[in-house]
Design a protein around this motif. Structure first.
Motif, PDB file in Angstrom:
ATOM      1  N   VAL A  70      -0.120   6.499  -0.847  1.00 11.18           N
ATOM      2  CA  VAL A  70       0.422   6.496  -2.198  1.00 11.18           C
ATOM      3  C   VAL A  70       1.146   5.174  -2.402  1.00 11.18           C
ATOM      4  CG1 VAL A  70       2.054   7.578  -3.784  1.00 11.18           C
ATOM      5  CG2 VAL A  70       0.641   8.994  -2.286  1.00 11.18           C
ATOM      6  N   SER A  71       0.837   4.493  -3.481  1.00 10.74           N
ATOM      7  CA  SER A  71       1.451   3.203  -3.768  1.00 10.74           C
ATOM      8  C   SER A  71       2.784   3.397  -4.485  1.00 10.74           C
ATOM      9  CB  SER A  71       0.510   2.367  -4.643  1.00 10.74           C
ATOM     10  OG  SER A  71       1.138   1.182  -5.066  1.00 10.74           O
ATOM     11  N   ILE A  72       3.839   2.810  -3.939  1.00  8.37           N
ATOM     12  CA  ILE A  72       5.156   2.837  -4.569  1.00  8.37           C
ATOM     13  C   ILE A  72       5.696   1.414  -4.606  1.00  8.37           C
ATOM     14  CG2 ILE A  72       7.519   3.709  -4.477  1.00  8.37           C
ATOM     15  CD1 ILE A  72       6.527   6.154  -3.003  1.00  8.37           C
ATOM     16  N   THR A  73       6.026   0.941  -5.794  1.00 10.43           N
ATOM     17  CA  THR A  73       6.505  -0.431  -5.932  1.00 10.43           C
ATOM     18  C   THR A  73       7.963  -0.515  -6.334  1.00 10.43           C
ATOM     19  OG1 THR A  73       5.610  -0.423  -8.177  1.00 10.43           O
ATOM     20  CG2 THR A  73       4.262  -1.446  -6.468  1.00 10.43           C
ATOM     21  N   SER A  74       8.491   0.519  -7.009  1.00 11.39           N
ATOM     22  CA  SER A  74       9.875   0.434  -7.468  1.00 11.39           C
ATOM     23  C   SER A  74      10.425   1.798  -7.856  1.00 11.39           C
ATOM     24  CB  SER A  74       9.980  -0.512  -8.667  1.00 11.39           C
ATOM     25  OG  SER A  74      11.308  -0.578  -9.146  1.00 11.39           O
ATOM     26  N   PHE A  75      11.719   1.978  -7.607  1.00  9.31           N
ATOM     27  CA  PHE A  75      12.428   3.159  -8.084  1.00  9.31           C
ATOM     28  C   PHE A  75      13.142   2.867  -9.404  1.00  9.31           C
ATOM     29  CE2 PHE A  75      11.935   4.231  -3.623  1.00  9.31           C
ATOM     30  CZ  PHE A  75      11.644   5.579  -3.684  1.00  9.31           C
ATOM     31  N   MET A 110     -13.360   3.448   1.745  1.00  7.33           N
ATOM     32  CA  MET A 110     -12.100   3.462   1.005  1.00  7.33           C
ATOM     33  C   MET A 110     -12.348   3.835  -0.442  1.00  7.33           C
ATOM     34  SD  MET A 110      -8.875   3.005   1.390  1.00  7.33           S
ATOM     35  CE  MET A 110      -7.419   2.863   0.359  1.00  7.33           C
ATOM     36  N   LEU A 111     -11.725   4.913  -0.886  1.00  7.38           N
ATOM     37  CA  LEU A 111     -11.746   5.288  -2.300  1.00  7.38           C
ATOM     38  C   LEU A 111     -10.596   4.570  -2.983  1.00  7.38           C
ATOM     39  CD1 LEU A 111     -12.534   9.105  -2.719  1.00  7.38           C
ATOM     40  CD2 LEU A 111     -13.254   7.281  -4.257  1.00  7.38           C
ATOM     41  N   SER A 112     -10.880   3.873  -4.060  1.00  7.97           N
ATOM     42  CA  SER A 112      -9.902   3.049  -4.783  1.00  7.97           C
ATOM     43  C   SER A 112      -9.717   1.699  -4.116  1.00  7.97           C
ATOM     44  CB  SER A 112      -8.541   3.742  -4.913  1.00  7.97           C
ATOM     45  OG  SER A 112      -8.633   4.903  -5.694  1.00  7.97           O
ATOM     46  N   GLY A 113     -10.756   1.167  -3.543  1.00  6.55           N
ATOM     47  CA  GLY A 113     -10.663  -0.180  -3.006  1.00  6.55           C
ATOM     48  C   GLY A 113     -10.448  -1.197  -4.113  1.00  6.55           C
ATOM     49  N   ASN A 114     -10.755  -0.808  -5.346  1.00  8.98           N
ATOM     50  CA  ASN A 114     -10.611  -1.716  -6.483  1.00  8.98           C
ATOM     51  C   ASN A 114      -9.696  -1.096  -7.539  1.00  8.98           C
ATOM     52  OD1 ASN A 114     -11.279  -4.314  -7.325  1.00  8.98           O
ATOM     53  ND2 ASN A 114     -12.872  -3.604  -8.684  1.00  8.98           N
ATOM     54  N   THR A 115     -10.153  -0.048  -8.210  1.00  6.77           N
ATOM     55  CA  THR A 115      -9.334   0.612  -9.224  1.00  6.77           C
ATOM     56  C   THR A 115      -8.992   2.032  -8.771  1.00  6.77           C
ATOM     57  OG1 THR A 115     -11.297   1.354 -10.442  1.00  6.77           O
ATOM     58  CG2 THR A 115     -10.307  -0.740 -11.105  1.00  6.77           C
ATOM     59  N   PRO A 135     -15.950  10.193   6.802  1.00  8.03           N
ATOM     60  CA  PRO A 135     -14.523   9.877   6.689  1.00  8.03           C
ATOM     61  C   PRO A 135     -14.200   9.000   5.477  1.00  8.03           C
ATOM     62  CG  PRO A 135     -15.539   8.582   8.425  1.00  8.03           C
ATOM     63  CD  PRO A 135     -16.578   9.556   7.978  1.00  8.03           C
ATOM     64  N   VAL A 136     -13.052   9.273   4.863  1.00  6.94           N
ATOM     65  CA  VAL A 136     -12.651   8.589   3.639  1.00  6.94           C
ATOM     66  C   VAL A 136     -11.154   8.270   3.668  1.00  6.94           C
ATOM     67  CG1 VAL A 136     -12.401   8.802   1.135  1.00  6.94           C
ATOM     68  CG2 VAL A 136     -14.413   9.729   2.250  1.00  6.94           C
ATOM     69  N   GLY A 137     -10.799   7.101   3.182  1.00  4.43           N
ATOM     70  CA  GLY A 137      -9.409   6.746   2.956  1.00  4.43           C
ATOM     71  C   GLY A 137      -9.167   6.665   1.463  1.00  4.43           C
ATOM     72  N   ILE A 138      -7.988   7.062   1.012  1.00  5.97           N
ATOM     73  CA  ILE A 138      -7.678   7.088  -0.419  1.00  5.97           C
ATOM     74  C   ILE A 138      -6.403   6.314  -0.679  1.00  5.97           C
ATOM     75  CG2 ILE A 138      -7.127   8.550  -2.414  1.00  5.97           C
ATOM     76  CD1 ILE A 138      -8.630  10.823  -1.031  1.00  5.97           C
ATOM     77  N   LEU A 139      -6.395   5.548  -1.779  1.00 11.25           N
ATOM     78  CA  LEU A 139      -5.190   4.869  -2.237  1.00 11.25           C
ATOM     79  C   LEU A 139      -4.993   5.191  -3.703  1.00 11.25           C
ATOM     80  CD1 LEU A 139      -2.857   2.844  -1.926  1.00 11.25           C
ATOM     81  CD2 LEU A 139      -4.493   1.012  -2.481  1.00 11.25           C
ATOM     82  N   THR A 140      -3.806   5.701  -4.064  1.00 15.56           N
ATOM     83  CA  THR A 140      -3.554   6.058  -5.458  1.00 15.56           C
ATOM     84  C   THR A 140      -2.074   5.957  -5.785  1.00 15.56           C
ATOM     85  OG1 THR A 140      -3.886   7.760  -7.169  1.00 15.56           O
ATOM     86  CG2 THR A 140      -3.259   8.519  -4.968  1.00 15.56           C
ATOM     87  N   LYS A 141      -1.768   5.880  -7.075  1.00 14.91           N
ATOM     88  CA  LYS A 141      -0.391   5.960  -7.548  1.00 14.91           C
ATOM     89  C   LYS A 141      -0.286   7.028  -8.630  1.00 14.91           C
ATOM     90  CE  LYS A 141      -0.467   1.666  -8.350  1.00 14.91           C
ATOM     91  NZ  LYS A 141      -0.154   0.260  -8.681  1.00 14.91           N
ATOM     92  N   ASN A 142      -1.230   7.969  -8.596  1.00 17.75           N
ATOM     93  CA  ASN A 142      -1.277   9.031  -9.591  1.00 17.75           C
ATOM     94  C   ASN A 142      -1.126  10.391  -8.912  1.00 17.75           C
ATOM     95  OD1 ASN A 142      -2.153  10.921 -11.672  1.00 17.75           O
ATOM     96  ND2 ASN A 142      -3.003   9.151 -12.728  1.00 17.75           N
TER      97      ASN A 142
END
Length: 369
Positions: free
Chosen positions: A205-210, A144-149, A175-182
């Motif tokens: 992609v992380s989405i918390t609010s519109f 996992m890429l971005s498991g922390n930051t 194999p790689v998983g990615i999590l980002t909000k950028n």
């Protein structure tokens, strides 16, 4: 009369931003919490007593480091991954709720402002990753890429370490998983597309609010929700399996947006989803409390008590299985919404697995069996 929550030498006051001359726009945290690993720390007790004091308005600093390892084994049973890697420690995005803030204390810094403005850059990360893969003991498990930051935080625009890590993974068929909000992840669409053709990558992609007013103070240096939806759409159209992370869900602030987030993400091409419920562990408790009462004094008491009511009277729960989901009426309602709307918008329907069978070291002709 202002109520205060004390933490060592630091005081957290319930104060509106416009009432404070020192409120730092563009930062999530408003002060530095004490580092539990340091015996001696600077403390601001009287304004008049210190002529030169860093009030947090300094530019972000990139602190380059040579590291010996980059892949970490994940022991938590709450997380669906075995390994993670993070090219950066600390994150300029400044999300006030981020659990990774506490990790910055291991580097000798604070989980508060230091986390957002003192970014550790692991400049040799791609080279160390290649060395890891060349070791005959490495077996191909998803990383996992971005498991922390966030691996696509602003530092990536300068250092391109995430790009380098992806190039190494692509070369080895890792194999790689990615999590980002950028939205900067779009810059790597070419290599992500190539890896996707081999079932080597998936991205969330992380989405918390519109609500832009909420996002600007809660996640001050991140892309807007609409920009994140465009990321999902563009990468999905490029053949990359995309998902949406809704985390954290915070009662009284954004939990009511779960349905819209899932629908908009599904319409953009997301195929799977996940969520977390707010928990305030370690120093984050004090940072979030300060932020909440300064930005939302009209509802701060309600939000704080709702969080407590979802963690057995506390704002953090260390029990496996409950710490990231919460318990009680509000947490149960969020869980029910997640299941209901996930089914409605056809999320998580396909059984998809990353390709772990084609891992090759340069020069290898193939496995014997």
């Amino acid at each position: 009369m202002k109520k205060e929550l004390k933490h060592d030498h630091f005081k957290v006051s319930r104060q509106k931003p416009e009432e404070s001359e020192e409120y730092l726009s563009g930062r999530g945290a408003q002060f530095n919490t004490a580092n539990r690993f340091l015996k001696n720390q600077e403390v601001k007790e009287e304004i008049e007593a210190i002529d030169e004091w860093d009030n947090g308005n300094v530019a972000t600093q990139y602190l380059e480091q040579q590291v010996k390892s980059i892949v970490n084994k994940v022991e938590s049973p709450d997380l669906g991954m075995m390994y993670s890697m993070n090219p950066y420690a600390g994150c300029e995005h400044g999300c006030i709720y981020c659990y990774a803030r506490n990790v910055h204390e291991y580097w000798g810094y604070s989980a508060g402002l230091d986390f957002e403005r003192k970014i550790i850059v692991k400049v040799n990360a791609p080279q160390v990753l290649q060395k890891t893969f060349m070791n005959s003991k490495w077996e191909s498990h998803p990383i996992m890429l971005s498991g922390n930051t966030d691996c696509y935080q602003p530092a990536e625009q300068k250092y391109r370490l995430t790009r380098g890590l992806l190039e190494v993974c692509n070369k080895f068929n890792q194999p790689v998983g990615i999590l980002t909000k950028n939205s900067w992840i779009i810059k790597d669409k070419d290599i992500l597309q190539e890896m996707a053709e081999k079932n080597l990558v998936t991205a969330m992609v992380s989405i918390t609010s519109f609500n832009e007013g909420l996002r600007r103070v809660m996640e001050p240096r991140t892309a807007t929700a609409l920009q994140r939806l465009k990321v999902i759409e563009e990468l999905s159209n490029a053949g990359i399996r995309m998902g949406v992370m809704m985390g954290p869900m915070i009662p009284g602030l954004n939990e009511h947006e779960m349905q819209r987030i899932m629908k908009e993400a599904s319409d953009a091409g997301a195929k799977f989803t996940a969520y977390t419920f707010i928990r305030l562990n370690g120093a984050i408790k004090f940072l979030f409390h300060d932020w909440l009462y300064k930005n939302f004094p009209d509802r701060a008491d309600k939000v704080w008590h709702l969080i407590e009511g979802s963690h057995n009277g506390k704002v953090n729960d260390t029990r496996w299985g409950l710490r990231m989901r919460g318990e009680g009426n509000i947490a149960d309602l969020v869980s029910q919404q997640y299941k209901k709307y996930g089914k409605l918008y056809h999320m998580n329907e396909d059984r998809w697995e990353m390709n772990t069978t084609d891992f090759r070291r340069p020069g290898e002709q193939g496995k014997l069996f």
